[in-house]
Design an enzyme around this catalytic site. Structure first.
Site, PDB file in Angstrom:
ATOM      1  N   TYR A 203      66.696 -60.966  31.513  1.00 41.90           N
ATOM      2  CA  TYR A 203      66.807 -60.021  30.951  1.00 41.90           C
ATOM      3  C   TYR A 203      67.800 -59.101  30.252  1.00 41.90           C
ATOM      4  O   TYR A 203      68.182 -57.987  29.545  1.00 41.90           O
ATOM      5  CB  TYR A 203      67.875 -58.434  32.493  1.00 41.90           C
ATOM      6  CG  TYR A 203      67.057 -59.074  33.607  1.00 41.90           C
ATOM      7  CD1 TYR A 203      65.587 -58.346  33.915  1.00 41.90           C
ATOM      8  CD2 TYR A 203      67.044 -59.388  34.892  1.00 41.90           C
ATOM      9  CE1 TYR A 203      64.798 -57.821  34.872  1.00 41.90           C
ATOM     10  CE2 TYR A 203      66.497 -59.225  36.356  1.00 41.90           C
ATOM     11  CZ  TYR A 203      65.202 -58.534  36.212  1.00 41.90           C
ATOM     12  OH  TYR A 203      64.381 -58.386  37.003  1.00 41.90           O
TER      13      TYR A 203
ATOM     14  N   GLU B  52      59.012 -66.696  30.298  1.00 43.70           N
ATOM     15  CA  GLU B  52      60.011 -66.746  30.898  1.00 43.70           C
ATOM     16  C   GLU B  52      59.888 -67.720  32.107  1.00 43.70           C
ATOM     17  O   GLU B  52      60.032 -68.418  33.343  1.00 43.70           O
ATOM     18  CB  GLU B  52      59.678 -64.613  31.761  1.00 43.70           C
ATOM     19  CG  GLU B  52      59.891 -63.564  30.835  1.00 43.70           C
ATOM     20  CD  GLU B  52      59.457 -62.608  32.137  1.00 43.70           C
ATOM     21  OE1 GLU B  52      58.596 -62.626  33.066  1.00 43.70           O
ATOM     22  OE2 GLU B  52      59.812 -61.677  30.971  1.00 43.70           O
TER      23      GLU B  52
ATOM     24  N   LYS C 108      62.168 -61.617  44.348  1.00 40.67           N
ATOM     25  CA  LYS C 108      63.608 -60.520  44.318  1.00 40.67           C
ATOM     26  C   LYS C 108      64.916 -61.150  45.506  1.00 40.67           C
ATOM     27  O   LYS C 108      63.851 -60.930  46.811  1.00 40.67           O
ATOM     28  CB  LYS C 108      63.950 -59.566  43.398  1.00 40.67           C
ATOM     29  CG  LYS C 108      63.072 -59.462  42.529  1.00 40.67           C
ATOM     30  CD  LYS C 108      63.624 -57.996  42.046  1.00 40.67           C
ATOM     31  CE  LYS C 108      63.064 -57.503  40.003  1.00 40.67           C
ATOM     32  NZ  LYS C 108      63.369 -55.861  40.103  1.00 40.67           N
TER      33      LYS C 108
ATOM     34  N   HIS D  50      59.708 -59.317  40.632  1.00 35.00           N
ATOM     35  CA  HIS D  50      59.186 -59.357  39.372  1.00 35.00           C
ATOM     36  C   HIS D  50      57.726 -59.894  38.823  1.00 35.00           C
ATOM     37  O   HIS D  50      57.636 -60.819  39.476  1.00 35.00           O
ATOM     38  CB  HIS D  50      60.445 -60.224  38.173  1.00 35.00           C
ATOM     39  CG  HIS D  50      60.068 -60.090  36.941  1.00 35.00           C
ATOM     40  ND1 HIS D  50      60.384 -59.525  36.274  1.00 35.00           N
ATOM     41  CD2 HIS D  50      59.718 -61.375  36.225  1.00 35.00           C
ATOM     42  CE1 HIS D  50      60.109 -59.821  34.730  1.00 35.00           C
ATOM     43  NE2 HIS D  50      59.585 -60.963  34.854  1.00 35.00           N
TER      44      HIS D  50
ATOM     45  N   ASN E  54      63.938 -53.444  44.299  1.00 36.12           N
ATOM     46  CA  ASN E  54      61.977 -53.509  44.536  1.00 36.12           C
ATOM     47  C   ASN E  54      61.304 -54.559  44.388  1.00 36.12           C
ATOM     48  O   ASN E  54      60.266 -54.589  43.623  1.00 36.12           O
ATOM     49  CB  ASN E  54      61.387 -52.815  43.533  1.00 36.12           C
ATOM     50  CG  ASN E  54      62.303 -53.615  42.020  1.00 36.12           C
ATOM     51  OD1 ASN E  54      62.811 -54.757  41.690  1.00 36.12           O
ATOM     52  ND2 ASN E  54      61.322 -52.801  40.741  1.00 36.12           N
TER      53      ASN E  54
HETATM   54  P1  IDP Z   1      59.782 -53.695  35.747  1.00 35.20           P
HETATM   55  O1  IDP Z   1      60.822 -55.055  36.300  1.00 35.20           O
HETATM   56  O2  IDP Z   1      59.027 -52.569  36.934  1.00 35.20           O
HETATM   57  O3  IDP Z   1      59.279 -54.759  34.907  1.00 35.20           O
HETATM   58  P2  IDP Z   1      62.124 -52.487  34.063  1.00 35.20           P
HETATM   59  O4  IDP Z   1      61.576 -51.607  33.558  1.00 35.20           O
HETATM   60  O5  IDP Z   1      61.697 -54.090  33.280  1.00 35.20           O
HETATM   61  O6  IDP Z   1      61.150 -53.108  34.998  1.00 35.20           O
HETATM   62  O7  IDP Z   1      63.399 -53.330  34.379  1.00 35.20           O
HETATM   63  C1  IDP Z   1      63.832 -53.949  34.833  1.00 35.20           C
HETATM   64  C2  IDP Z   1      64.661 -54.355  36.412  1.00 35.20           C
HETATM   65  O8  IDP Z   1      65.645 -53.636  36.626  1.00 35.20           O
HETATM   66  C3  IDP Z   1      63.744 -53.216  37.916  1.00 35.20           C
HETATM   67  O9  IDP Z   1      62.678 -54.294  38.468  1.00 35.20           O
HETATM   68  C4  IDP Z   1      64.536 -53.177  38.484  1.00 35.20           C
HETATM   69  O10 IDP Z   1      65.294 -53.784  39.488  1.00 35.20           O
HETATM   70  C5  IDP Z   1      65.961 -52.627  37.449  1.00 35.20           C
HETATM   71  N1  IDP Z   1      66.052 -51.322  37.165  1.00 35.20           N
HETATM   72  C6  IDP Z   1      65.239 -50.205  35.949  1.00 35.20           C
HETATM   73  N2  IDP Z   1      64.739 -49.590  35.365  1.00 35.20           N
HETATM   74  C7  IDP Z   1      66.130 -49.154  36.774  1.00 35.20           C
HETATM   75  C8  IDP Z   1      67.425 -48.023  37.111  1.00 35.20           C
HETATM   76  O11 IDP Z   1      66.699 -47.158  36.456  1.00 35.20           O
HETATM   77  N3  IDP Z   1      67.718 -48.255  38.412  1.00 35.20           N
HETATM   78  C9  IDP Z   1      68.329 -48.941  38.447  1.00 35.20           C
HETATM   79  N4  IDP Z   1      67.385 -50.425  38.505  1.00 35.20           N
HETATM   80  C10 IDP Z   1      66.470 -50.387  37.601  1.00 35.20           C
HETATM   81 MG    MG Z   2      59.737 -55.262  32.984  1.00 29.20          MG
END
Ligand code: IDP
Ligand code: MG
Length: 156
Positions: free
Chosen positions: A49, A126, A9, A115, A112
């Protein structure tokens, strides 16, 4: 063999962490079969997304993912989808275990770093979104016979 879509990212690219994260996948024995630096368009981010549309973090997520270049990779191995997800760690940097990419390199819940596809269906979808035909290369890796036990004819 499974192929998964990994995105480093914008925070990973901006912080100069690409090499160290790629090294973890190479060190593990996974094979990189596609890679490119790209700027994600708002349309592509929205498609990628789509499942998160309407959630409180959705607009911020699309803004973040389109704010600066990302490195997209196609990574291959037996069980690559699950292996990559466990190497990434839990979604939130604040909660991810030490030893994982998110646990070792970040503290933020939205920035974070990485992905990874979460199922074979997601990986196929994807990979098709981020790579054009011919951009994922089926190349022979000379170390393959030392990464996997091939004595039974299939990678073990
Ligand atoms: P993942 O990336 O671990 O699969 P997902 O639940 O699919 O997690 O969420 C996609 C992305 O959305 C996350 O990697 C993060 O960047 C963002 N995200 C998810 N939940 C939150 C939140 O509660 N606050 C801010 N960003 C979030
Ligand atoms: Mg996810």
């Amino acid at each position: 063999m499974e192929t998964t879509l990994i995105i480093l990212k914008p925070d990973a690219v901006q912080r100069g962490l690409m090499g160290r994260i790629i090294s973890r996948f190479e060190d593990k024995g996974l094979q990189i079969v596609g890679a490119k630096l790209m700027q994600i368009s708002p349309e592509l981010a929205a498609t990628h997304y789509a499942d998160h549309k309407g959630k409180p973090f959705y607009d911020g997520l699309v803004g973040f993912m389109t704010s600066s270049p990302v490195l997209v990779m196609a990574i291959r191995g037996v069980g690559a989808i699950t292996i990559c997800r466990s190497m990434m760690g839990a979604t939130f940097g604040s909660k991810a275990d030490a030893g994982t990419i998110r646990g070792d390199f970040g503290v933020s819940n939205s920035f974070n770093l990485i992905h990874g596809s979460d199922s074979p269906e997601a990986a196929e979808r994807e990979l098709g979104l981020f790579f054009n035909a011919g951009e994922v290369l089926n190349w022979d890796r000379m170390i393959q016979g030392w990464v996997y036990d091939m004595s039974g004819g299939a990678p073990e």
